[in-house]
Design a protein around this motif. Structure first.
Motif, PDB file in Angstrom:
ATOM      1  N   VAL A 188       0.842  -1.198   0.000  1.00  0.00           N
ATOM      2  CA  VAL A 188       0.000   0.000   0.000  1.00  0.00           C
ATOM      3  C   VAL A 188       0.877   1.247   0.000  1.00  0.00           C
ATOM      4  N   VAL A 189       1.926   1.256   0.817  1.00  0.00           N
ATOM      5  CA  VAL A 189       2.835   2.403   0.857  1.00  0.00           C
ATOM      6  C   VAL A 189       3.490   2.593  -0.505  1.00  0.00           C
ATOM      7  N   ARG A 190       3.952   1.495  -1.107  1.00  0.00           N
ATOM      8  CA  ARG A 190       4.599   1.577  -2.417  1.00  0.00           C
ATOM      9  C   ARG A 190       3.630   2.097  -3.479  1.00  0.00           C
ATOM     10  N   LEU A 191       2.404   1.602  -3.458  1.00  0.00           N
ATOM     11  CA  LEU A 191       1.413   2.032  -4.442  1.00  0.00           C
ATOM     12  C   LEU A 191       1.017   3.497  -4.244  1.00  0.00           C
ATOM     13  N   LYS A 192       0.918   3.938  -3.003  1.00  0.00           N
ATOM     14  CA  LYS A 192       0.599   5.341  -2.751  1.00  0.00           C
ATOM     15  C   LYS A 192       1.706   6.244  -3.288  1.00  0.00           C
ATOM     16  N   GLU A 193       2.949   5.829  -3.103  1.00  0.00           N
ATOM     17  CA  GLU A 193       4.080   6.606  -3.616  1.00  0.00           C
ATOM     18  C   GLU A 193       4.056   6.630  -5.147  1.00  0.00           C
ATOM     19  N   ALA A 194       3.767   5.488  -5.753  1.00  0.00           N
ATOM     20  CA  ALA A 194       3.691   5.424  -7.221  1.00  0.00           C
ATOM     21  C   ALA A 194       2.552   6.307  -7.729  1.00  0.00           C
ATOM     22  N   ALA A 204       2.005  13.599 -10.143  1.00  0.00           N
ATOM     23  CA  ALA A 204       2.941  14.701 -10.383  1.00  0.00           C
ATOM     24  C   ALA A 204       3.348  14.725 -11.857  1.00  0.00           C
ATOM     25  N   ALA A 205       3.602  13.559 -12.441  1.00  0.00           N
ATOM     26  CA  ALA A 205       3.962  13.497 -13.864  1.00  0.00           C
ATOM     27  C   ALA A 205       2.801  13.954 -14.734  1.00  0.00           C
ATOM     28  N   GLU A 206       1.576  13.578 -14.345  1.00  0.00           N
ATOM     29  CA  GLU A 206       0.398  14.010 -15.099  1.00  0.00           C
ATOM     30  C   GLU A 206       0.247  15.529 -15.034  1.00  0.00           C
ATOM     31  N   ALA A 207       0.452  16.118 -13.868  1.00  0.00           N
ATOM     32  CA  ALA A 207       0.346  17.569 -13.719  1.00  0.00           C
ATOM     33  C   ALA A 207       1.402  18.266 -14.570  1.00  0.00           C
TER      34      ALA A 207
END
Length: 135
Positions: free
Chosen positions: A80-86, A92-95
């Motif tokens: 869950v932590v890894r997926l939240k970071e991804a 951020a990349a989309e923005a």
């Protein structure tokens, strides 16, 4: 419920007690569903499908009696932590992509406006051809 089903449930509950007491007889003694199934001499999928309530009961007892987080839950929490970071990185990349697209649209609009108003006329001799003219 049939006799086999009741027998499996009884073996699972007995296996829970042995594992939580630290006295395994058929497994490696780890506090996992795999060890519980082996300890109870029940197929792992039977534990997951037919006796899911007992599997959850086992994990609840592991938390309550040993004050440990089950290994499955630890792995899921890390995931869950890894997926939240991804997801955060993806947003951020989309923005950034949206910002670049807006910048390009604005630049294109300015160029079109300049061209339509005649402000985009190049001074003589200031144009450099990248390709020789076809002729």
């Amino acid at each position: 419920m049939n006799q086999q089903h009741d027998d499996e449930r009884s073996r699972i509950r007995t296996a829970m007690d042995r594992l939580l007491a630290g006295q395994p007889t058929r497994s490696n003694g780890s506090l996992t569903a795999v060890a519980l199934a082996a300890e109870a001499d029940v197929h792992r999928m039977a534990l997951h499908k037919r006796h899911a309530d007992l599997k959850e009961e086992f994990y609840a007892r592991v938390r309550a009696e040993t004050h440990q987080t089950p290994e499955v839950e630890k792995r899921l929490r890390k995931e869950v932590v890894r997926l939240k970071e991804a997801l955060k990185d993806s947003r951020a990349a989309e923005a950034e992509s949206r910002h670049r697209a807006e910048q390009m649209a604005l630049a294109a609009a300015v160029l079109i406006l300049r061209q339509s108003t005649g402000q985009d006329q190049a001074a003589p001799g200031s144009v450099v051809l990248l390709r020789p003219p076809r002729g």
